[in-house]
Every structure is written in structure tokens, then in C-alpha cells.
Write a protein that holds these residues in place. Structure first.
Motif, PDB file in Angstrom:
ATOM      1  N   ILE A  59      34.667  46.277  48.245  1.00 23.86           N
ATOM      2  CA  ILE A  59      34.008  46.786  47.186  1.00 23.86           C
ATOM      3  C   ILE A  59      32.432  46.548  47.208  1.00 23.86           C
ATOM      4  CG2 ILE A  59      35.750  45.648  45.669  1.00 23.86           C
ATOM      5  CD1 ILE A  59      33.720  43.309  44.704  1.00 23.86           C
ATOM      6  N   ARG A  60      31.931  47.610  46.530  1.00 27.35           N
ATOM      7  CA  ARG A  60      30.153  47.737  46.663  1.00 27.35           C
ATOM      8  C   ARG A  60      29.720  46.323  46.267  1.00 27.35           C
ATOM      9  NH1 ARG A  60      28.332  54.036  45.890  1.00 27.35           N
ATOM     10  NH2 ARG A  60      26.927  52.659  47.157  1.00 27.35           N
ATOM     11  N   ALA A  61      28.536  46.330  47.122  1.00 26.53           N
ATOM     12  CA  ALA A  61      27.695  45.079  46.568  1.00 26.53           C
ATOM     13  C   ALA A  61      27.287  44.870  45.362  1.00 26.53           C
ATOM     14  CB  ALA A  61      26.526  44.950  47.872  1.00 26.53           C
ATOM     15  N   LYS A  62      26.771  46.202  44.957  1.00 27.49           N
ATOM     16  CA  LYS A  62      26.432  46.277  43.482  1.00 27.49           C
ATOM     17  C   LYS A  62      27.475  45.959  42.638  1.00 27.49           C
ATOM     18  CE  LYS A  62      24.085  50.098  42.775  1.00 27.49           C
ATOM     19  NZ  LYS A  62      23.636  51.483  42.457  1.00 27.49           N
ATOM     20  N   SER A  63      28.619  46.150  42.802  1.00 24.32           N
ATOM     21  CA  SER A  63      29.776  45.638  41.868  1.00 24.32           C
ATOM     22  C   SER A  63      29.578  43.929  41.939  1.00 24.32           C
ATOM     23  CB  SER A  63      30.908  46.205  42.524  1.00 24.32           C
ATOM     24  OG  SER A  63      31.164  47.525  42.282  1.00 24.32           O
ATOM     25  N   ALA A  64      29.403  43.489  43.070  1.00 23.65           N
ATOM     26  CA  ALA A  64      29.532  42.136  43.337  1.00 23.65           C
ATOM     27  C   ALA A  64      28.365  41.290  42.661  1.00 23.65           C
ATOM     28  CB  ALA A  64      29.537  41.714  44.929  1.00 23.65           C
ATOM     29  N   ARG A  65      27.057  41.947  42.681  1.00 30.08           N
ATOM     30  CA  ARG A  65      26.003  41.475  41.987  1.00 30.08           C
ATOM     31  C   ARG A  65      26.249  41.545  40.438  1.00 30.08           C
ATOM     32  NH1 ARG A  65      23.377  45.087  45.996  1.00 30.08           N
ATOM     33  NH2 ARG A  65      22.921  43.655  47.907  1.00 30.08           N
ATOM     34  N   ALA A  66      26.823  42.637  39.967  1.00 27.84           N
ATOM     35  CA  ALA A  66      27.228  42.591  38.526  1.00 27.84           C
ATOM     36  C   ALA A  66      28.268  41.795  38.051  1.00 27.84           C
ATOM     37  CB  ALA A  66      27.963  44.163  38.318  1.00 27.84           C
ATOM     38  N   LEU A  67      29.318  41.306  39.194  1.00 26.62           N
ATOM     39  CA  LEU A  67      30.069  40.260  38.819  1.00 26.62           C
ATOM     40  C   LEU A  67      29.319  39.035  38.777  1.00 26.62           C
ATOM     41  CD1 LEU A  67      32.929  39.119  38.639  1.00 26.62           C
ATOM     42  CD2 LEU A  67      33.114  38.963  41.156  1.00 26.62           C
ATOM     43  N   LEU A  68      28.439  38.568  39.414  1.00 31.64           N
ATOM     44  CA  LEU A  68      27.569  37.569  39.337  1.00 31.64           C
ATOM     45  C   LEU A  68      27.036  37.423  38.107  1.00 31.64           C
ATOM     46  CD1 LEU A  68      26.109  37.304  43.211  1.00 31.64           C
ATOM     47  CD2 LEU A  68      27.617  35.835  41.923  1.00 31.64           C
ATOM     48  N   ARG A  69      26.395  38.574  37.558  1.00 31.40           N
ATOM     49  CA  ARG A  69      25.664  38.167  36.125  1.00 31.40           C
ATOM     50  C   ARG A  69      26.589  38.160  35.112  1.00 31.40           C
ATOM     51  NH1 ARG A  69      22.805  43.005  38.527  1.00 31.40           N
ATOM     52  NH2 ARG A  69      24.285  44.336  37.330  1.00 31.40           N
ATOM     53  N   VAL A  70      28.003  38.711  35.158  1.00 30.40           N
ATOM     54  CA  VAL A  70      29.002  38.472  34.308  1.00 30.40           C
ATOM     55  C   VAL A  70      29.300  36.933  34.117  1.00 30.40           C
ATOM     56  CG1 VAL A  70      31.475  38.785  33.481  1.00 30.40           C
ATOM     57  CG2 VAL A  70      29.774  40.782  34.185  1.00 30.40           C
ATOM     58  N   ILE A  71      29.306  36.507  35.324  1.00 34.37           N
ATOM     59  CA  ILE A  71      29.773  35.072  35.605  1.00 34.37           C
ATOM     60  C   ILE A  71      28.611  34.127  35.032  1.00 34.37           C
ATOM     61  CG2 ILE A  71      30.301  33.111  37.003  1.00 34.37           C
ATOM     62  CD1 ILE A  71      31.431  34.937  38.973  1.00 34.37           C
ATOM     63  N   GLY A  72      27.409  34.490  35.408  1.00 33.42           N
ATOM     64  CA  GLY A  72      26.220  33.751  34.774  1.00 33.42           C
ATOM     65  C   GLY A  72      26.180  32.310  35.101  1.00 33.42           C
ATOM     66  N   LYS A  73      25.579  31.580  34.660  1.00 35.24           N
ATOM     67  CA  LYS A  73      25.521  30.243  34.862  1.00 35.24           C
ATOM     68  C   LYS A  73      26.543  29.234  34.354  1.00 35.24           C
ATOM     69  CE  LYS A  73      20.441  30.457  34.638  1.00 35.24           C
ATOM     70  NZ  LYS A  73      19.108  30.316  34.181  1.00 35.24           N
ATOM     71  N   GLU A  74      27.555  29.744  33.546  1.00 34.96           N
ATOM     72  CA  GLU A  74      28.646  29.061  33.236  1.00 34.96           C
ATOM     73  C   GLU A  74      29.761  29.039  34.463  1.00 34.96           C
ATOM     74  OE1 GLU A  74      28.619  27.114  30.570  1.00 34.96           O
ATOM     75  OE2 GLU A  74      26.603  27.882  29.877  1.00 34.96           O
ATOM     76  N   LEU A  75      29.688  27.852  35.215  1.00 35.29           N
ATOM     77  CA  LEU A  75      30.347  27.835  36.643  1.00 35.29           C
ATOM     78  C   LEU A  75      31.759  27.013  36.200  1.00 35.29           C
ATOM     79  CD1 LEU A  75      27.729  27.436  38.940  1.00 35.29           C
ATOM     80  CD2 LEU A  75      28.713  29.777  38.149  1.00 35.29           C
ATOM     81  N   THR A  76      31.973  26.890  34.625  1.00 37.62           N
ATOM     82  CA  THR A  76      33.202  26.090  34.571  1.00 37.62           C
ATOM     83  C   THR A  76      34.551  26.860  34.681  1.00 37.62           C
ATOM     84  OG1 THR A  76      32.940  26.445  32.291  1.00 37.62           O
ATOM     85  CG2 THR A  76      32.124  24.460  33.293  1.00 37.62           C
ATOM     86  N   GLY A  77      35.702  26.335  34.759  1.00 35.06           N
ATOM     87  CA  GLY A  77      36.863  27.063  34.879  1.00 35.06           C
ATOM     88  C   GLY A  77      37.171  27.889  36.016  1.00 35.06           C
ATOM     89  N   ASP A  78      38.250  28.480  36.109  1.00 29.99           N
ATOM     90  CA  ASP A  78      38.696  28.970  37.306  1.00 29.99           C
ATOM     91  C   ASP A  78      38.707  30.851  37.195  1.00 29.99           C
ATOM     92  OD1 ASP A  78      39.361  26.768  38.505  1.00 29.99           O
ATOM     93  OD2 ASP A  78      41.765  27.220  38.464  1.00 29.99           O
ATOM     94  N   VAL A  79      38.633  31.453  38.346  1.00 30.94           N
ATOM     95  CA  VAL A  79      38.775  32.933  38.187  1.00 30.94           C
ATOM     96  C   VAL A  79      40.051  33.468  39.058  1.00 30.94           C
ATOM     97  CG1 VAL A  79      37.633  35.074  39.046  1.00 30.94           C
ATOM     98  CG2 VAL A  79      36.103  33.102  38.349  1.00 30.94           C
ATOM     99  N   LYS A  80      40.648  34.323  38.439  1.00 27.56           N
ATOM    100  CA  LYS A  80      41.894  34.905  38.771  1.00 27.56           C
ATOM    101  C   LYS A  80      41.565  36.278  39.447  1.00 27.56           C
ATOM    102  CE  LYS A  80      46.463  36.427  37.851  1.00 27.56           C
ATOM    103  NZ  LYS A  80      47.365  36.620  36.859  1.00 27.56           N
ATOM    104  N   ILE A  81      41.891  36.325  40.827  1.00 27.19           N
ATOM    105  CA  ILE A  81      41.450  37.424  41.794  1.00 27.19           C
ATOM    106  C   ILE A  81      42.785  38.317  42.181  1.00 27.19           C
ATOM    107  CG2 ILE A  81      40.374  38.443  43.401  1.00 27.19           C
ATOM    108  CD1 ILE A  81      38.537  35.837  43.832  1.00 27.19           C
ATOM    109  N   SER A  82      42.743  39.775  41.908  1.00 25.22           N
ATOM    110  CA  SER A  82      43.915  40.182  41.978  1.00 25.22           C
ATOM    111  C   SER A  82      43.636  41.525  42.658  1.00 25.22           C
ATOM    112  CB  SER A  82      44.904  40.637  40.980  1.00 25.22           C
ATOM    113  OG  SER A  82      45.997  41.216  41.214  1.00 25.22           O
TER     114      SER A  82
END
Length: 298
Positions: A113-136
Motif C-alpha cells: 500500500i502507498r506510504a501516504k495511505s499508511a500515514r493517513a492510517l496513523l492519523r486516524v489511529i491518533g494517540k489513542e493506542l488502546t484496543g486491537d486493530v483487525k487487518i484483512s
């Protein structure tokens, strides 16, 4: 408009109207039926891991992806799931960053996936690092289900460069070093810009020399546990500093051979009283040719 009652309305043609005391704004839009369908999780291969661990993997790799590359496959992050681990890999042909984590699964997939997409994903996650992420992996998309959102990233066409051979190169020399002290040394060596940067590994010392025909030269050094032999290699300090910024631990091992082979940076940790290399992060940097060097001098 502050502290006033406002009215918002839309119509079937996608037009948006905002009305408030003293003004009316009408904005054009598109038909909602034209919006792409959002991908959904189904029976595709998937895993779950802590959000904080996904953030670590992304931050330890996205910085090394190529920028505006002709080959789209290296303008992104390679996700590989298999053999009980999730591995992320990036390269810009000058360096290679690999971050991985163990997962409990017998499934596998691979997608870039594009690095730009990964950076957008980081912004969506933000600073709330609790819980799990499901990846498919769903068709040509990677899906990320967060506690508060679902992010779909389109996969890139093309084949990611083969990289695994770089992990088994023979590097017989190494130094163990404090990441903070090494970073400070690199900062001081970079005070002279547009210069040749020479790394001299000699007995019990690392010396970095910068030579510029226009601005002069400098020499900085620090003690290291290195028995020899004396080795001279040219590296770009900024590339090494980028790897240090991605480290989680406080110490790292720098493995090298000569001016023709990449150097490898790995994190160190103390386990049962012994210093060991961790396999969660690996960073390789290619040297550059110094004046007067050629392949025959290797």
C-alpha cells in the motif's frame, strides 16, 4: 458564525446549503450514489494485533519508502503475513527498513500500500493506542478495523523488490553503541553541509570526518569497543539518523564490512544477563563511493 442558530440542508443532486443569520452558502457536490462502495470484512485472511504495535511497525518503516518513484511498488509499504509473523518492509534503493511482530495465525497474504495511505492510517489511529486493530486482505485492498473507524487502502500494482537476500549478507565487523550518543555524533558531523562524510572505524574509536571544498572540514569522534581492523566507509549521516529515530530501545548494533556492502542496524536488549539482537527491527543503509574508491580496493 459563532454562537448562532444555523440550518443545513442537502438535495438529491448533492447540493449543500448552509444558512445562518447574515449569510447563505450553497455548495456544489456529487451524487452520493457515485461514491465508491466501502470494502467490508468477509472471509478473507485476517489477523488482530494491538494498535500500539501496528503504530510501531508503521513508524519504523514508512520513512524509508521511496518518494515520487517511477516504480509504484517501492513508493509504498510491503505487508507480508506468513510463518506466524506480520512483516512490513520499505525501500528507496538506498536503504531498507524492516519491522515485524509475531502473530497467532496460519494464514498468509502479501500486499503493498502507498506510504501516504499508511500515514493517513496513523492519523486516524491518533494517540489513542488502546484496543486491537483487525487487518484483512480483501481482493486488492488492505482493510484496517479500528475501534472508531474502518480504513481501506488500495494495493499497488507491480512486484515489490526482492529483499530477503540482503538480510543474509556476510558482515564480519560490528560496534555496539548508544543510540543517543551516536545520534549526537552524527548531528555534530553534519554541521558542514554538502560535504563528503567519512566514517573511520579504528581500534576503540569511531571518527567521522566531513570534507567540503567550499566550507572546510571537521572531525568528531567517540570511543567504541572495536578491536579492528581499520575500516573506512562513506555514509550519509541523515540516512543513519533516520534509522536511529525509528529505534525503540536505547542501544543498537551497527554491522558493516567495507565500502561496497550495506551496513545493518539492529536493536539490542539484555536478556538473562546477555546482550542479544532483537529481530523486531532491521535497517540497512548503502554506503556511497568516496573519492578515489573503486571496486578493486575492496
Amino acid at each position: 458564525f459563532r454562537e448562532v442558530d444555523a440550518e443545513v440542508s442537502t438535495n438529491s443532486r448533492g447540493h449543500f446549503t448552509f444558512s445562518a443569520p447574515g449569510g447563505i452558502y450553497k455548495l456544489g457536490g456529487d451524487d452520493v450514489r457515485d461514491f465508491p462502495k466501502v470494502k467490508r470484512f468477509g472471509s478473507h485472511p485476517s489477523i488482530s494485533l494491538p494498535a500500539a504495535e501496528l503504530v510501531r511497525l508503521l513508524k519504523q518503516t514508512e520513512f524509508a519508502a521511496a518518494v515520487d518513484a517511477i516504480r509504484f511498488s517501492i513508493d509504498g509499504i510491503n505487508f507480508e503475513l506468513g510463518e506466524g509473523r506480520l512483516r512490513l518492509v520499505t525501500t528507496d534503493n538506498r536503504r531498507l527498513a524492516i519491522a515485524q511482530t509475531s502473530v497467532v495465525t496460519d494464514q498468509s497474504f502479501q500486499m503493498v500500500i502507498r506510504a501516504k495511505s499508511a500515514r493517513a492510517l496513523l492519523r486516524v489511529i491518533g494517540k489513542e493506542l488502546t484496543g486491537d486493530v483487525k487487518i484483512s486482505c480483501a481482493e486488492n485492498y488492505l482493510l484496517f478495523a479500528l475501534p472508531n473507524a474502518t480504513v481501506s487502502c488500495l494495493g499497488l500494482s507491480g512486484k515489490f523488490p526482492p529483499y530477503k537476500d540482503a538480510l543474509v549478507i556476510d558482515l564480519s565487523k560490528s560496534i555496539d553503541i548508544s543510540a543517543e550518543e551516536f545520534d549526537e555524533l552524527l548531528q555534530r558531523s553534519a554541521l558542514i553541509e554538502d560535504a563528503d562524510t567519512i566514517f573511520d572505524f579504528v581500534e576503540d574509536k569511531l571518527e567521522i570526518k566531513t570534507v567540503s571544498k567550499r566550507d572546510g572540514e571537521s572531525s568528531v569522534h567517540m570511543p567504541v569497543a572495536y578491536p579492528g581492523p581499520a575500516t573506512r566507509i562513506g555514509f550519509k549521516p541523515a540516512l543513519l539518523r533516520a534509522g536511529l529515530d525509528a529505534l525503540v530501545g536505547k542501544r543498537c548494533r551497527l554491522k558493516f564490512e567495507n565500502h561496497l556492502r550495506a551496513c545493518m542496524m539492529r536493536e539490542l536488549a539484555v536478556q538473562d544477563g546477555n546482550v542479544v539482537e532483537l529481530d523486531n527491527f532491521c535497517y540497512l543503509v548503502m554506503p556511497y563511493q568516496l573519492p578515489g574508491e573503486d571496486e578493486a580496493s575492496a
